[in-house]
Motif scaffolding. Structure first.
Motif, short mmCIF file in Angstrom:
data_model
loop_
_atom_site.label_atom_id
_atom_site.label_comp_id
_atom_site.label_asym_id
_atom_site.label_seq_id
_atom_site.Cartn_x
_atom_site.Cartn_y
_atom_site.Cartn_z
N TYR A 1 -5.29 -2.49 -4.64
CA TYR A 1 -6.32 -0.87 -4.98
C TYR A 1 -6.13 -0.34 -3.57
O TYR A 1 -5.85 0.83 -3.81
CB TYR A 1 -8.10 -1.46 -4.51
CG TYR A 1 -8.26 -0.99 -4.40
CD1 TYR A 1 -8.95 0.53 -5.24
CD2 TYR A 1 -9.16 -0.66 -3.03
CE1 TYR A 1 -9.90 1.14 -5.03
CE2 TYR A 1 -10.06 0.16 -3.26
CZ TYR A 1 -10.52 1.33 -4.09
OH TYR A 1 -11.37 1.70 -3.66
N MET A 2 -5.62 -0.78 -2.46
CA MET A 2 -5.33 -0.20 -0.94
C MET A 2 -3.61 0.78 -1.48
O MET A 2 -3.62 2.14 -1.08
CB MET A 2 -4.31 -1.20 -0.26
CG MET A 2 -5.90 -1.46 -0.04
SD MET A 2 -6.79 -1.54 1.52
CE MET A 2 -5.37 -2.06 2.84
N GLN A 3 -2.51 -0.77 -2.53
CA GLN A 3 -1.73 0.36 -2.67
C GLN A 3 -1.71 1.62 -3.24
O GLN A 3 -1.39 3.07 -3.19
CB GLN A 3 -0.68 -0.50 -3.65
CG GLN A 3 0.91 -0.20 -2.96
CD GLN A 3 1.29 -0.46 -1.94
OE1 GLN A 3 1.14 -1.32 -1.09
NE2 GLN A 3 1.67 -0.03 -0.58
N VAL A 4 -3.11 1.41 -4.97
CA VAL A 4 -2.99 2.91 -4.84
C VAL A 4 -3.89 4.20 -4.34
O VAL A 4 -3.31 5.10 -5.25
CB VAL A 4 -3.44 2.38 -6.83
CG1 VAL A 4 -2.32 1.18 -7.44
CG2 VAL A 4 -4.57 1.72 -6.54
N ARG A 5 -4.80 3.52 -3.78
CA ARG A 5 -5.20 4.89 -3.12
C ARG A 5 -3.88 6.22 -1.98
O ARG A 5 -4.93 6.97 -2.20
CB ARG A 5 -6.32 4.70 -2.05
CG ARG A 5 -7.61 3.60 -3.58
CD ARG A 5 -9.04 3.39 -2.15
NE ARG A 5 -7.57 2.15 -1.00
CZ ARG A 5 -8.89 1.86 0.00
NH1 ARG A 5 -9.73 1.86 0.18
NH2 ARG A 5 -8.09 1.22 1.45
N ASN A 6 -3.25 5.00 -1.89
CA ASN A 6 -2.33 5.58 -1.41
C ASN A 6 -2.27 6.42 -0.38
O ASN A 6 -2.36 7.81 0.31
CB ASN A 6 -1.57 7.07 -3.06
CG ASN A 6 -0.50 7.15 -2.12
OD1 ASN A 6 0.77 6.81 -1.05
ND2 ASN A 6 0.30 7.91 -2.78
N ARG A 7 -3.24 6.45 0.73
CA ARG A 7 -3.85 6.83 1.42
C ARG A 7 -3.26 6.82 2.36
O ARG A 7 -1.78 6.11 2.45
CB ARG A 7 -4.91 6.67 2.66
CG ARG A 7 -6.40 6.29 1.28
CD ARG A 7 -7.63 6.30 1.92
NE ARG A 7 -8.62 6.39 0.77
CZ ARG A 7 -9.87 5.77 1.36
NH1 ARG A 7 -10.20 4.97 2.43
NH2 ARG A 7 -10.63 5.47 0.31
#
Ligand code: UDP
Ligand code: MG
Length: 323
Positions: free
Chosen positions: A292-298
């Protein structure tokens, strides 16, 4: 002229000890007689650290660069921000609290002269509280079993890396990672050297037990799928065992009219299996969370300030940074 050696130091609420660090670090590096730069990354400190770093920049702008985060993003993200900006061919990481003596940097560089591209420090006698030592020994052992990463002392941040490794780490775009382990996966000739370790010079550890547990989850789930795989194996085993047991009970009932099913105390068994299931769900959650953190790509961090004498040419700005 680009420096040969880049030293990257994450700083989080270290104002009590920074003076002592400056007093030892600069002479130690001057003594090495190689052109160097020091990149301090202020990880959103709430004390006077950023101001002290700015003063130090003004005192030694020739060799000092300072990156200031807007908010705290964690030690490893701070190191990545340094990695994205290094100009030297060799990169050394170091803690700001003087637990890693700067005088030992020469030993790491000597190992690089011998042809190694990754030099991990191993703390000769570790000056930390006993539960930290016990916990990290256990985590070391677990990590050795389930990943391909071989490190005697994963917690030691006094390490040297070739520029190629540092560039690969910076390009990895992982959200929560563990630099020594990630860098290891890119090394072709890793080695280790013994280094001294001291008690914290001032201030207090930024790692609570909770943060250490989090860090170790990152270390395991970031580098290995073994925990998930063990889980599915265990699930298969339980399923197979329970169907065999069921078949045995049916056969026994057929022949004797009663069976020993009661021997398997259902409550205890259920308790145990519910625990296993909950742990499994949590474990899946660890991986899903990472995805999840990775796909948000913030952006991994945002900058409040960047102090350096010769800014990088336009267009080469570090990727994770947002204007
Ligand atoms: N640090 C950081 N961000 C954090 C926590 C720590 O930049 O969120 C820095 C800290 O200033 C120090 C290094 O990381 O330079 C190691 O932290 P600490 O000494 O608290 O860890 P310990 O030695 O207790 O493992
Ligand atoms: Mg420390």
């Amino acid at each position: 002229m680009d420096p040969v050696l880049s030293v990257v130091i994450p700083v989080y609420n270290e104002d009590a000890g920074l003076g002592a660090l400056f007093a030892r670090l600069y002479p130690a590096l001057d003594a090495l007689a190689v052109p160097y730069e020091i990149i301090f990354v202020d990880d959103g400190s709430r004390d006077r650290s950023a101001a002290l770093l700015k003063d130090q920049y003004l005192a030694r702008p020739d060799v000092t660069r300072v990156v200031v985060f807007t908010v705290n993003r964690g030690q490893h993200t701070a190191i990545i921000a340094g990695f994205e900006r290094v100009r030297g061919q060799r990169v050394v990481t170091l803690d700001a609290d003087l637990q890693n003596p700067p005088e030992e940097i020469g030993r790491l560089l000597a190992a690089m002269d011998a042809g190694h591209d990754y030099v991990g420090g191993v703390r000769r006698s570790r000056e930390d509280v006993w539960w930290r030592r016990v916990a990290s020994r256990a985590m070391n052992r677990l990590r050795e079993r389930i990943t391909h990463i071989r490190m005697t002392d994963q917690g030691c941040m006094l390490r040297a890396y070739s520029r190629a490794i540092v560039d690969a780490v910076a390009a990895s775009r992982e959200v929560s990672t563990y630099i020594p382990a990630l860098a290891y996966t890119y090394a072709h000739a890793p080695t280790e050297v013994e280094v001294a370790h001291a008690e914290r010079a001032a201030g207090e550890s930024k790692y609570s037990l909770y943060k250490l547990i989090r860090l170790n989850f990152d270390l395991v789930t970031g580098f290995s799928l073994v925990p998930l795989q063990l889980f599915s194996l265990f699930g298969m085993f339980v399923a197979a065992a329970s169907s065999l047991l069921y078949a045995a009970v049916v056969v026994q009932r057929l022949f004797t009219g009663h069976g020993w099913a009661a021997l398997w105390d259902r409550d205890i068994l259920e308790f145990f299996l519910i625990g296993v299931v909950l742990f499994g769900v949590g474990l899946v959650g660890e991986y899903v969370g990472r995805i999840y953190m990775q796909v948000r790509n913030r952006p991994r961090y945002t900058l409040q300030a960047l102090l350096e004498r010769d800014p990088a040419p336009a267009g080469t700005r570090a990727e994770s940074e947002v204007p």
